[in-house]
Design an enzyme around this catalytic site. Structure first.
Site, mmCIF file in Angstrom:
data_model
loop_
_atom_site.group_PDB
_atom_site.id
_atom_site.type_symbol
_atom_site.label_atom_id
_atom_site.label_comp_id
_atom_site.label_asym_id
_atom_site.label_seq_id
_atom_site.Cartn_x
_atom_site.Cartn_y
_atom_site.Cartn_z
ATOM 1 N N GLY A 129 0.820 -1.200 0.000
ATOM 2 C CA GLY A 129 0.000 0.000 0.000
ATOM 3 C C GLY A 129 0.853 1.249 0.000
ATOM 4 O O GLY A 129 1.965 1.260 0.503
ATOM 5 N N SER A 130 0.310 2.290 -0.559
ATOM 6 C CA SER A 130 1.064 3.533 -0.523
ATOM 7 C C SER A 130 0.686 4.319 0.719
ATOM 8 O O SER A 130 1.161 5.391 0.948
ATOM 9 C CB SER A 130 0.773 4.350 -1.773
ATOM 10 O OG SER A 130 -0.594 4.656 -1.830
ATOM 11 N N PHE A 131 -0.213 3.789 1.494
ATOM 12 C CA PHE A 131 -0.584 4.511 2.706
ATOM 13 C C PHE A 131 -0.635 3.566 3.884
ATOM 14 O O PHE A 131 -1.432 2.656 3.931
ATOM 15 C CB PHE A 131 -1.929 5.228 2.533
ATOM 16 C CG PHE A 131 -2.997 4.391 1.917
ATOM 17 C CD1 PHE A 131 -3.956 3.799 2.701
ATOM 18 C CD2 PHE A 131 -3.027 4.190 0.538
ATOM 19 C CE1 PHE A 131 -4.955 3.035 2.129
ATOM 20 C CE2 PHE A 131 -4.023 3.417 -0.027
ATOM 21 C CZ PHE A 131 -4.982 2.839 0.763
ATOM 22 N N GLY A 132 0.257 3.741 4.787
ATOM 23 C CA GLY A 132 0.235 2.960 6.013
ATOM 24 C C GLY A 132 0.461 1.480 5.753
ATOM 25 O O GLY A 132 0.918 1.079 4.691
ATOM 26 N N VAL A 178 -1.190 -1.996 5.186
ATOM 27 C CA VAL A 178 -2.474 -2.502 4.758
ATOM 28 C C VAL A 178 -2.377 -4.010 4.584
ATOM 29 O O VAL A 178 -1.408 -4.503 4.005
ATOM 30 C CB VAL A 178 -2.914 -1.842 3.443
ATOM 31 C CG1 VAL A 178 -4.281 -2.331 3.034
ATOM 32 C CG2 VAL A 178 -2.915 -0.343 3.577
ATOM 33 N N LYS A 191 -6.597 -1.509 6.864
ATOM 34 C CA LYS A 191 -5.518 -0.588 7.176
ATOM 35 C C LYS A 191 -5.361 -0.544 8.687
ATOM 36 O O LYS A 191 -6.342 -0.401 9.411
ATOM 37 C CB LYS A 191 -5.887 0.786 6.622
ATOM 38 C CG LYS A 191 -4.919 1.910 6.936
ATOM 39 C CD LYS A 191 -5.391 3.165 6.218
ATOM 40 C CE LYS A 191 -4.568 4.367 6.594
ATOM 41 N NZ LYS A 191 -4.995 5.567 5.852
ATOM 42 N N ASP A 198 -5.471 15.193 -2.473
ATOM 43 C CA ASP A 198 -4.243 14.441 -2.718
ATOM 44 C C ASP A 198 -4.426 13.466 -3.874
ATOM 45 O O ASP A 198 -4.074 12.291 -3.761
ATOM 46 C CB ASP A 198 -3.804 13.723 -1.441
ATOM 47 C CG ASP A 198 -2.316 13.400 -1.441
ATOM 48 O OD1 ASP A 198 -1.598 13.952 -2.301
ATOM 49 O OD2 ASP A 198 -1.874 12.617 -0.590
#
Lengths: 377, 672
Positions: free
Chosen positions: B13-16, B18, B33, B124
């Site tokens: 994942g590009s966020f956190g 996952v 997540k 974003d």
């Protein structure tokens, strides 16, 4: 007839819009099984109202139109219906309803910008139960967030906060008599406000978070009112607060409520509450246990309450002094290593050294050096 | 709640962090997540904001939120699972064709239209936040910075987003609305066409300057159609009022001509083939492991004594010898944890309460629990695959990006969480008192993301002689020493690394790394001297009119300056002057004995006063003081020795940026 010329389906007048919404809403709620046709009609009606009140990215709003529609909604008493049935509405309609109600509670007629919004006046004079109905929105996941949003908008007005705080159960259906509330008399503890503790502690994450936001708003926004309320209900409020929130099993509830406790106690308008709170040894014990919790952020939030209210407070009761002095050596051993990884947090480091200094300066035995604070129970 | 999910491997994942998981009650695949709430700084409100935005979205073009709940100190956010990966992942084999881009843009516009219509700004939009399902459906993801407007007409002032994709009005902060997302969409389209957003090779800080100043980027090249170029041009209009809305763009010829989403499966297929061919590098799957949080970490026989308490109501302290009640956490294995483990030992020794009498098992547990917490700082760092399969890095990217200082922006765009978020109060980003070589080895990996790791020799040295110097010397005792350490870890080291990363020539690089080595030696041996050295340099620069102007530092004749970071400017004259350049070599003969008295104008003193008063004093004065104190602290970053030619603008920019962060800060914490 004008019927065909103006294409009334598109351009209903405001009173008609309000009337038809009320009608379709009643129909929708009375239907056992969701009828897609009614649902469709209802959503359309709400979206239309939302557009009148809020405009779109392309369409500007007209204050006259807004005024007209809000007056019509009040006239038809639609807001109470909406507040009570929001959980049954379809997904997007719930959000539309939130927008409609929030806009109503925000709207002031263009010619009298200094007065309260007309919808607030109406609630106060005629329908305080709209506010309590919104609170009970926290009973359900579907309605929690839209109701919370509307509620926080309305809570900008002190009188709305009073409705929530001083609400009492009314089996006979008589609404709260706002004009005759004794603000300094303790409440029964059965009103809607006292449900917030459980909504925060027991609700699903979203519900709990939203309820907490409202709760904080309620306790921090209208300082004079809240100070009187806390003064009058000191014992019951803090007993419940400490038990349900500060000592909650839920990490989020616990952490947030310690922080809020600090905020409440440190507010200048709550000075009397603070002195009363810190006089009680039991409170100090609760806070000191937080310092030893195994979760760092709990330690950290607990520290802020501990430092300012117990240690830096010049008027310490005998009880509190006794605990602090009895634990002086332990505290002096414990604090230097406490949250040591916050080296970069200058403020914290400074406060910690200040605190250590204060503890070192404690007298060898408890004594009544300061004028004892008047305790008016 | 958590029992309803069977958690599988970690997703890229590009966020956190996952995880892929199966919802047991439905058998459906979901993405979960994990956010470590303990690690998420000061306020949970931001996270709640994200959830509340997410939970009010229901659109086929937006990743569907399912549920969220707290388990221990972790928040689990359950989302729909999208097997196709992000557009950024899909760009790895090469850029997209115009036909593919048109489809993705249309789907993104549909998503944006939904969001904007319901009063949300995403803020974003970029390829990394555009996810594809296995069958090619496109969905907008990551609402970490999304905003909900109460009033559809109102504007936002906050400064968030990712530099390359940011609209000029967001950077300039004169208020922005939905149109900001349209700009980002235009940049994203260019990203998909060219493989990277415009200005990708420029430093992110410079980009922030560039976007408002330079003419809007345009798509160049004969391989792109006129329609596509015109579409980009309509998105990238600098005046937001003249920029098209999502609805209008949906009627654009480029979008009207776009094909069906199934076509996008070609991209997914291409990526799969690419991965198979790349498979020598062998993607190591990391599986979810439960972190045991129910360990009592303080082995502390000292329970408070509340003598009035009945024994039955006291929570009995856990007997330090019983270990059977504690679940053993898994011990991370693998090379890069050695240093952490070593550090842990150090920590324990330092902690007066870290009782030596505790049984070994207990100590092990303790080690791990903190080690895994620290490792969350390294989340931003892409772990080279194959290492430490057991070490779970559970944290949230906001943490990683939040801890980044303005100048420490990640050079890599995309998959790493380089999203700029609002400034947050500095908190325990260093878990230890000595940000010595170890913390540096962390950041080495960080800067070297994708490139050759820098300071190679320094890194080797770290591994070979871990902690010896630190061990040999007592922890910094004086305020000056602490400041020296801080200056090294926050300013000098990052500055050196950044310069290193920007230096092309091999010889220059070598020279630079020698300086870096020497300086870190000085930091190890004599942080106090390091601090004095810095102060001296700064003092001299601010005394030299031309240098001072060039470096953006206020010129002064000996008199204290508002901007001067070092405390006790007046006292400085009492220190025998010496040539700073000679000290560079790390000679430990710096005047460590000189004790400095805090001067009245010392910002730290000021802030100390402020804090003590802050409980009772409110209003603007207090805030100004706070701002001033922070300002002074921040200016340390502009230490003259480290402003490199070509980076002079950074100081200025940093000021501007910092002002903004302060604004954000003030609005979030009006008064402590």
């Amino acid at each position: 007839m004008a019927f065909n010329i103006f294409n009334r389906n598109r351009q209903k007048s405001n009173p008609e819009l309000a009337k038809s919404l009320k009608e379709v809403l009643q129909r929708y709620i009375s239907e056992e099984k969701a009828n897609p046709k009614t649902e469709e009609e209802l959503s359309r009606s709400l979206t239309q109202m939302k557009t009148v009140l809020q405009g779109t990215t392309e369409l500007e709003v007209s204050p006259d139109q807004q005024h007209g529609l809000i007056s019509a909604l009040l006239q038809e008493d639609v807001l109470l219906y909406l507040a009570k049935s929001i959980h049954r509405l379809p997904f997007e309609s719930r959000k539309d309803t939130q927008v409609i109600m929030s806009s109503a509670f925000r709207f002031k007629p263009p010619n009298s910008p200094d007065l309260d919004p007309i919808a607030i006046n109406w609630v106060v004079k005629r329908r305080p139960e709209i506010i309590t109905a919104l609170c009970y929105g926290y009973d359900r996941k579907e309605s929690a967030m839209p109701c919370g949003g509307v509620l926080r908008e309305a809570l900008k007005h002190e009188v709305v906060a009073a409705i929530v705080l001083y609400d009492e159960p009314n089996p006979d259906g008589k609404p709260l008599d706002l004009a005759n509330i004794n603000l300094d008399a303790p409440v029964s503890g059965n009103g809607v406000f006292w449900n917030f503790f459980d909504w925060i502690d027991k609700g699903a994450f979203e519900v709990s978070a939203d309820a907490f936001n409202t709760f904080r708003e309620l306790l921090t926004k209208h300082k004079g009112l809240v100070a009187r309320y806390l003064q009058a209900n000191f014992d019951s409020f803090f007993a419940k607060y400490n038990k349900t929130l500060v000592q909650s099993e839920s990490y989020v509830t616990k952490r947030q409520s310690i922080k809020l406790l600090g905020e409440i106690l440190l507010d200048r308008s709550n000075y009397n509450i603070m002195t009363k709170y810190v006089d009680i040894g039991e409170h100090l014990k609760i806070i000191m246990r937080l310092l030893k919790d195994d979760r760092k952020m709990i330690n950290y939030e607990g520290f802020h309450v501990f430092k300012k209210v117990f240690v830096a407070n010049p008027n310490k009761s005998m009880e509190v002094q006794k605990i602090l002095i009895g634990n002086r050596d332990k505290l002096l051993k414990f604090l230097p290593a406490f949250l040591q990884d916050r080296q970069d947090d200058d403020q914290f480091m400074d406060e910690k050294s200040f605190l250590i200094r204060q503890i070192e300066l404690l007298p060898p035995a408890p004594m009544l050096t300061q004028q004892p604070v008047a305790r008016n129970y | 709640m958590a029992d309803n999910y069977q958690v599988l491997e970690e997703l890229d994942g590009s966020f956190g962090v996952v995880y892929k998981a199966i919802e047991k009650s439905t058998g459906e695949l979901v993405a979960i997540k994990h956010i470590d709430l303990e690690g998420s700084g000061d306020d949970l409100a931001e996270i709640q904001q994200e959830i509340s935005v997410l939970s009010t979205c229901k659109s086929p073009y937006v990743t569907q939120y399912k549920a969220s709940f707290v388990k221990g100190v972790k928040l689990w956010i359950v989302m729909e699972y999208l097997g196709g990966g992000s557009c950024l992942d899909l760009l790895k084999p090469g850029s997209f064709s115009e036909a593919h881009i048109a489809i993705i843009c249309r789907e993104l516009l549909l998503g944006l239209d939904y969001l904007h219509h319901t009063g949300k700004i995403h803020r974003d939009i970029k390829a990394a936040n555009t996810l594809l399902s296995q069958d090619g459906r496109v969905k907008i993801a990551d609402f970490g910075v999304a905003a909900q407007l109460t009033n559809i007409k109102s504007q936002r002032m906050t400064f968030v987003g990712t530099p390359f994709w940011m609209a000029p009005e967001v950077i300039q902060e004169n208020g922005y609305d939905f149109k900001a997302d349209i700009w980002s969409l235009g940049i994203t389209a260019m990203e998909m066409a060219n493989g990277a957003p415009p200005n990708a090779e420029t430093h992110p800080m410079k980009v922030l300057f560039l976007i408002p100043k330079a003419p809007a980027p345009r798509l160049e090249g004969s391989k792109w159609s006129k329609d596509f170029k015109d579409f980009i041009a309509s998105c990238l209009i600098k005046d937001p009022d003249r920029r098209a809305t999502a609805k209008e763009l949906l009627r654009h010829r480029f979008i009207q001509r776009a094909g069906r989403t199934e076509t996008l499966r070609e991209l997914i297929l291409r990526k799969e083939q690419f991965d198979t061919s790349e498979d020598e590098h062998e993607t190591h799957r990391r599986y979810y492991e439960e972190t045991m949080q129910n360990i009592s970490p303080r082995e502390d026989q000292d329970e408070w004594v509340f003598d009035t308490l009945k024994p039955s109501t006291v929570k009995m302290p856990v007997n330090k010898h019983t270990t059977k009640r504690r679940k053993l956490a898994r011990i991370p294995s693998g090379g890069n944890d050695i240093s952490e483990a070593l550090l842990e030992r150090l920590n324990i020794n330092e902690t007066p309460l870290g009782t030596l009498s505790a049984s070994p098992a207990v100590r092990k547990v303790r080690k791990v629990s903190t080690a895994s917490r620290r490792s969350s700082f390294a989340t931003a760092i892409r772990q080279p695959s194959g290492s430490t399969p057991t070490a779970r890095r559970v944290s949230d990217n906001r943490r990683a990006s939040g801890q980044k200082q303005p100048l420490g922006l990640d050079m890599s765009f995309g998959n790493s969480p380089s999203t700029v978020r609002q400034f947050r109060r500095v908190s325990g980003e260093k878990e230890h008192g000595q940000p010595g070589p170890l913390s540096r080895s962390n950041s080495v990996i960080h800067v070297g993301d994708g490139n050759t790791p820098i300071h190679e020799d320094a890194g080797v040295q770290d591994e070979n002689a871990p902690l010896m110097p630190v061990d040999a010397h007592p922890p910094p005792a004086t305020k000056e020493a602490l400041l020296g350490r801080r200056a090294f870890s926050k300013i000098i080291d990052p500055a050196l690394q950044e310069t290193y990363a920007q230096t092309g020539s091999q010889t220059k690089r070598e020279a630079l790394s020698k300086v870096a080595n020497a300086w870190s030696a000085l930091d190890r041996v004599d942080p106090e001297g390091e601090y004095l050295l810095l102060k001296m340099m700064l003092e001299r620069v601010s005394g030299d009119a031309r240098l001072a102007t060039a470096l953006g530092i206020q010129f002064t004749h000996q008199s204290p300056v508002k901007n001067t970071p070092a405390p006790a400017v007046r006292e400085v004259s009492s220190i025998p002057p010496s040539t700073p350049s000679r000290r560079d070599s790390g000679a430990p003969d710096t005047p460590t004995k000189t004790k400095l008295v805090l001067a009245q104008n010392n910002p730290h003193l000021k802030s100390h006063h402020r804090r003590r008063q802050s409980a009772f004093v409110g209003g603007a004065v207090d805030r100004d003081l706070a701002a001033a104190a922070h300002y002074a602290g921040f200016d340390e970053k502009k230490l003259p020795g480290h402003v490199q030619p070509g980076m002079e603008h950074a100081g200025l920019l940093a000021d501007v940026l910092y002002g903004r962060w302060m604004e954000g800060l003030k609005s979030r914490w009006p008064l402590s």
